[in-house]
Structures are given as C-alpha cells and as structure tokens.
Design a protein around this motif. Sequence first.
Motif, PDB file in Angstrom:
ATOM      1  N   VAL A  22       0.877  -1.158   0.000  1.00 43.95           N
ATOM      2  CA  VAL A  22       0.000   0.000   0.000  1.00 43.95           C
ATOM      3  C   VAL A  22       0.919   1.213   0.000  1.00 43.95           C
ATOM      4  N   LEU A  23       0.534   2.240  -0.746  1.00 42.40           N
ATOM      5  CA  LEU A  23       1.448   3.385  -0.912  1.00 42.40           C
ATOM      6  C   LEU A  23       0.671   4.688  -0.938  1.00 42.40           C
TER       7      LEU A  23
ATOM      8  N   LEU B 132      -6.850   4.290   5.889  1.00 36.49           N
ATOM      9  CA  LEU B 132      -6.861   3.156   4.954  1.00 36.49           C
ATOM     10  C   LEU B 132      -5.466   2.523   4.856  1.00 36.49           C
ATOM     11  N   MET B 133      -4.436   3.371   4.827  1.00 35.27           N
ATOM     12  CA  MET B 133      -3.071   2.840   4.849  1.00 35.27           C
ATOM     13  C   MET B 133      -2.888   1.928   6.070  1.00 35.27           C
ATOM     14  N   ALA B 134      -3.330   2.441   7.228  1.00 38.18           N
ATOM     15  CA  ALA B 134      -3.159   1.684   8.475  1.00 38.18           C
ATOM     16  C   ALA B 134      -3.945   0.373   8.427  1.00 38.18           C
TER      17      ALA B 134
ATOM     18  N   GLN C 266       3.060  -4.389   2.696  1.00 38.36           N
ATOM     19  CA  GLN C 266       4.279  -3.579   2.783  1.00 38.36           C
ATOM     20  C   GLN C 266       3.844  -2.127   2.583  1.00 38.36           C
ATOM     21  N   THR C 267       4.264  -1.268   3.458  1.00 42.25           N
ATOM     22  CA  THR C 267       3.703   0.081   3.492  1.00 42.25           C
ATOM     23  C   THR C 267       4.749   1.115   3.090  1.00 42.25           C
ATOM     24  N   TYR C 268       4.444   1.856   2.024  1.00 46.09           N
ATOM     25  CA  TYR C 268       5.366   2.869   1.505  1.00 46.09           C
ATOM     26  C   TYR C 268       4.771   4.263   1.639  1.00 46.09           C
ATOM     27  N   ILE C 269       5.569   5.170   2.169  1.00 45.20           N
ATOM     28  CA  ILE C 269       5.186   6.586   2.167  1.00 45.20           C
ATOM     29  C   ILE C 269       6.326   7.381   1.567  1.00 45.20           C
TER      30      ILE C 269
ATOM     31  N   ILE D  88      -3.548   1.682  -3.869  1.00 45.89           N
ATOM     32  CA  ILE D  88      -3.335   3.102  -3.607  1.00 45.89           C
ATOM     33  C   ILE D  88      -4.656   3.695  -3.134  1.00 45.89           C
ATOM     34  N   PRO D  89      -4.736   4.081  -1.854  1.00 43.11           N
ATOM     35  CA  PRO D  89      -5.962   4.742  -1.382  1.00 43.11           C
ATOM     36  C   PRO D  89      -5.936   6.205  -1.811  1.00 43.11           C
ATOM     37  N   VAL D  90      -7.004   6.661  -2.458  1.00 43.92           N
ATOM     38  CA  VAL D  90      -7.034   8.043  -2.955  1.00 43.92           C
ATOM     39  C   VAL D  90      -8.443   8.626  -2.858  1.00 43.92           C
ATOM     40  N   GLY D  91      -8.481   9.936  -2.841  1.00 49.71           N
ATOM     41  CA  GLY D  91      -9.756  10.601  -3.084  1.00 49.71           C
ATOM     42  C   GLY D  91     -10.102  10.403  -4.550  1.00 49.71           C
TER      43      GLY D  91
END
Lengths: 361, 361
Positions: free
Chosen positions: B66-67, B87-89, B97-100, B202-205
């Motif tokens: 998730v990024l 949503l990332m959490a 695997q979490t990317y920021i 990818i969580p997005v508006g």
Amino acid sequence: MKKIIDPYGSELPQDYTKLIKDFGLEKFNPEDFPSSNRLMRRGVVFAGRDLKIIAKAIKNKKPFYVLTGIMPTNDKLHFGSKMIVELMAYFQKMGAQTYILVADLESAAARGVSLEEARRRAMEFHIPAYIALGLDPKKTIFYFQSQNRDVVQLGFEFAKKITLNEFKSIYGNADPGRIMSAVIQAGDILYPQLKERMPGIIPVGVDQDPHIRLTRDIVSRTKAKKFFAPSSIYTKFTPSLDGSLKMSKSKPQSCIELPEDVETACKKIRRAVTGGRATLEEHREHGAEVEKDMVFELLKQHLIEDDEELDQIYGEYKSGHMTSGQLKDLACEKMTIFMTKFEKDLEDARKTVSKLNFIKF
Amino acid sequence: MKKIIDPYGSELPQDYTKLIKDFGLEKFNPEDFPSSNRLMRRGVVFAGRDLKIIAKAIKNKKPFYVLTGIMPTNDKLHFGSKMIVELMAYFQKMGAQTYILVADLESAAARGVSLEEARRRAMEFHIPAYIALGLDPKKTIFYFQSQNRDVVQLGFEFAKKITLNEFKSIYGNADPGRIMSAVIQAGDILYPQLKERMPGIIPVGVDQDPHIRLTRDIVSRTKAKKFFAPSSIYTKFTPSLDGSLKMSKSKPQSCIELPEDVETACKKIRRAVTGGRATLEEHREHGAEVEKDMVFELLKQHLIEDDEELDQIYGEYKSGHMTSGQLKDLACEKMTIFMTKFEKDLEDARKTVSKLNFIKF
C-alpha cells in the motif's frame, strides 16, 4: 509561419544563411575569438547566440563555462560529435569551465539502455573518445544525469514554467517524452550556474537549436534565479558522402564512423560523390566543381589542419591538375593517419578514466 | 464525451454512483475485506479498481503493498488525508508492505518549497501526523522523491510511452508541468514492484483517479516490465461544513484542519449546515433531515468509531428527540477528545522520527 527545426527528426535545414535569418541567429565571425580553430576559420562554425558575452569573458579572463552531453546509446561516434568535442576543447583552452554530462536517463528512456550499461559505455568508449579528440580530462568536470538531483529538480521546476503551446511552437510537437527530455536537458544546460553564476556556451549542431531556445525562454521565465541565458555556437553538418546534407548511420555506405577500420573508410571514400568531370579531358579543361565534392568537404572539415595545405589542394583540384581519384587517394591517406592516431589516443585515454573528475553527489 | 475528473482543479464529482459507472470503477463491498474499518463499513469508501487481487493477497497472506505520498507544502492536514492514513493503516494491519514517499520534487516545482524545507516539514509534522493517525512507523518504509533515482528513471521511461492525446484524454489538459508530475507519480506508484513483483493498492480521493488510470495505462504499455496494474480504493470527500461537496481550506470557516485549536473547531461546528427543522416544534414532529446534516456526516466519517453508538445517535436525531444544537454539542465534545488525543500522539510521534525506516539510496 515560423519554421520548425526538429532536433529529433529528419527535417533538416538546406540553407544556412536562411536559417540565420529565420531563427534570429548571429552570423559567426571568427575574428571575434582569439586563436580560432579550423572549424571556426573555415565557416563550418557558422552562427551562434549571445556570442559577444563569451568573447568578452575570454578577453577579460572572466569565468564562463562550456557544456555538452554524451548520449551513451551507440558504441561509435560520428564526425558531428567530433566537431562538438573540438569546439569544447577550443573553449576549454580559452579558459572555460568544462562540463560533460552523460545523458543516461535519456538513453534509458529513449533506447532502453540500463543505467549500468550506459555507465559502462561512457567509461569504456565515449569519454575516452572525447579525450582522444582533444579534451583535457584534468580540466573537465563529468557527471551522470541520473545522479544529479539538482538537474532533475531544475527540470521539474522548468516544466511548470512553460506551456504546452510554447513547447509546440519551439519543437513543432509535444510528446510527453520529448517534454521530459527537453526540460531535463534545460536543467543540464543551466546546472553549472547553480555553483557559480556565469555565462556559458553550448556547441551544437543547428538541429539542436530548439533546446537552446527553450532554455533561453525558461531563463526569461525564471528571472528570480538570475541565470545567464545560455550562449550557443552552431556547426554545419558534415555532409553524407553521397552528397546529401548530413552524414548519418542510416546510410552506412556514406557515413564514416569513429572508429572505423581504415580499409572500410577508404572504400566509402572511393564511392563518394565528387566534383570531378565526366572525362579526364573535361576535368583538365574545366577543373573540378569543388563545391559539390564530398571528399574535399571531408578534408576541409576534418582531415587537414593546415590552411595553406588545404588552399594548395583546393587550387590544384579546382584547376583540374588534380583528379578526383588523386583527391580520394589523398583523403584515404589522411583518413588512415587520423584513424590510426584516434585509435591509439583512445587506447591511451582509456587508461586515464579512473582518474576523471566526476562530481560527487 | 468522456467526463474528466481533474485531480488538480475545481471540477468535482456530484454523484458517486454515476462516477462508478462513468469511470468503470468497481463498487466497494466491505464484505470482501476482513475486519473492515469504519470508513469501509459506512460507505465512505465507495469504490475501487482491481480490489479482488488485494482481497486475495490478504486472504492468502501473499505479498502486496500500500502506498501514498506526502505533499509537504502545508503545515496542516485535512480530514481527507486522515482518511487516506486510516486506509493505509488498515492495509498495513492486513499485512501490506507500506510505503510513504515525500513528494519533495513536486512541492519544490509546484510551490517553490526547497528540498530542505520540504524535508523539515515532513520530519517535523507530516510524518509524525501520519503516525499519530495510526500508521505503525516500524512497519513503514519512507523515502524522499528527490533521492529516489529509480522513480525519476521510471518517470522518464514512462513519459516516452504515452502520447499527448492519451494524456489529454485522462487529465483534460496537458501542461508540461502536469505531465512531468504525473509520470514521476506513476514512477512512485510502481516503484515498490522494482524490489518485489507484487500487487499494490493506492488509497485516494476520487479526484485522484486520473493518476491511477494513467499508471494503469502505462503498465499495459510496458508489458516487458511485468508490473501489476495498481489497484486503488476511493473515499468520498469529507463535505464542507457549509454543505458543499468537499471540505477545503479555500473556505476556512467551513473547514477543520489537523491540528486545529478546539475552540475554533467548535465554533466552526456551531455554524455548520444541519438537517434541523426551522422550529423546535417542526423538528420534534418531523425529525431531522440527517442526510443533509454536515455535523452528523463529520461524526459518521471521523468522530465516532462505534457503530452502535452512531446508530443510536442517528435514531435519536432522525426521530427529532435530539436537536441540532445537541448534536453540535456532542460533535464538539467528540472533536475535543479527538483533537486533544491527536496533538498528544503527534508530540509522541515526533520523538520517534529519528528511528524511521528511510530507504538508503
């Protein structure tokens, strides 16, 4: 309608005088520059932009820079690259800070060459070749585009400063890949000024003028950054041996590459379009049409350094004393000397690449 | 004509059901995902693309990622960002695997924020805020866009794969700066797959859907690289307190930022558009129009975790037992609890940033 020169494509200028007028270039005057080199003296260098500021920096020993890029896609050079290197070497001798970047991002994107492969080719061939052609490696600053974050950041900023229509009016079209290449290239062109604000000159073939125009437009659009607009200096193309405007690998039989084995190069020279007459009698009577002779052009642009020697050959050929065959023999001899020396110098230069002055990022 | 959602501009979708149809999204079904969170259960998450492959990865404990990106232009967050972090959490808890990434190139180019300033803001506020909102810093991989050469290289390659017309049809227009941002962003979205080939979400508006479409198009255009097309998951907007579609800083009186001092936040809540009736008598008789109530929406989207508690409030308000004033008191109380906790968690998170897992380049 404004005429477009496409630096990526096939449309090529036929008339250099017209180009100067259409694009608002300055006609190049070799007397403005001290110790002009062969290309400058013989009209192969024919135009520029903002040349005076560079002439003045040379005269007053003020800082300025000269910059070019290496596209590590091929494993050979051509005579066009040779001219650029000779101009780089000229300005280097005149005191320019000398920058050479390896356009590895561009070659990866355009041709799928990995960054590692680009590095290998640059280190094993292109950079040694540039040194063999006259650059002083100790006085040259190198970098890889992919490692230079400042260049990428500049490109990113510049992209926000231009509109699609401006881009189209300069390049004739605006593919996303072309836009990205062009703004990163503008970043390369201005990058030395991040370290020291100074004028800079970019030697290019005239088909590359759009990049110069774009960069100059960007400078005027980013006044807060106080960049000097880049100066530029343009060489004519080395004509194809078949008489067309530009020597190009797309016609391998009429294109001599660097390096090329001497036998092949001489074969190509023997097939070149000449200014010789149909029969020996006619030739003796009217003399050669030297202006149409691609072999003479090769000698003039690349193989004969001494002006008097070239004048003498011109006279003998023009008067019909020298035949096309003899001119070709001469060119082949000169080519052999040149290519042998180039290959030896290339070999020597390869031994020095471990000591090059790469920017540390 | 294809309808355009402009992720940068002001044109906003009015009808989420229509959006699903127009853009070929999948309607989100919370039952497809284990332990759905508040946003998923309550229809705030309303759609996605390729959700099944992610649901399957979760179920089979297969690798996925998730990024999201941080734009370090502002020194506050908004409730939209909060939803993305939640949503990332959620996906992080499900094993992603979490990317920021910190979009420092973008913020430098778009807003003139220097890379140093972007780094400072990210380290002092944005990243701690993301941790305060629920991300596990130990399980999150961070990077700065400007340091990630792979991303820049991917962007460069991707730019060569799309045409100007494709770009226009996705974004509605094609300014050079927008093109450059978009292809670099596609590079960010696919970057984790350079390390390990796996699906990603990818969580997005919903206004960010064009970036997802572009990236999916690029994947189909670069088959040799064998990227998984990115999955996406869309949240509705948090509505503005004045009843318009999207809470936005352009209307500061109707927008609660993170953090915001509690008194100011409560003042804004008290001025919000509600579903209360014109008089108390009418309200008791007909009950509230809950669907039009921005305060209830705030409680539902952000301030009440427990479904039963929310249902109870809904019932009391809908039936007219609870007044708009009482609902506002309740919201203010919940906001105070939330904001106080957020600020404390933010302070705690700031102490941990020195230990974050930044990618070494």
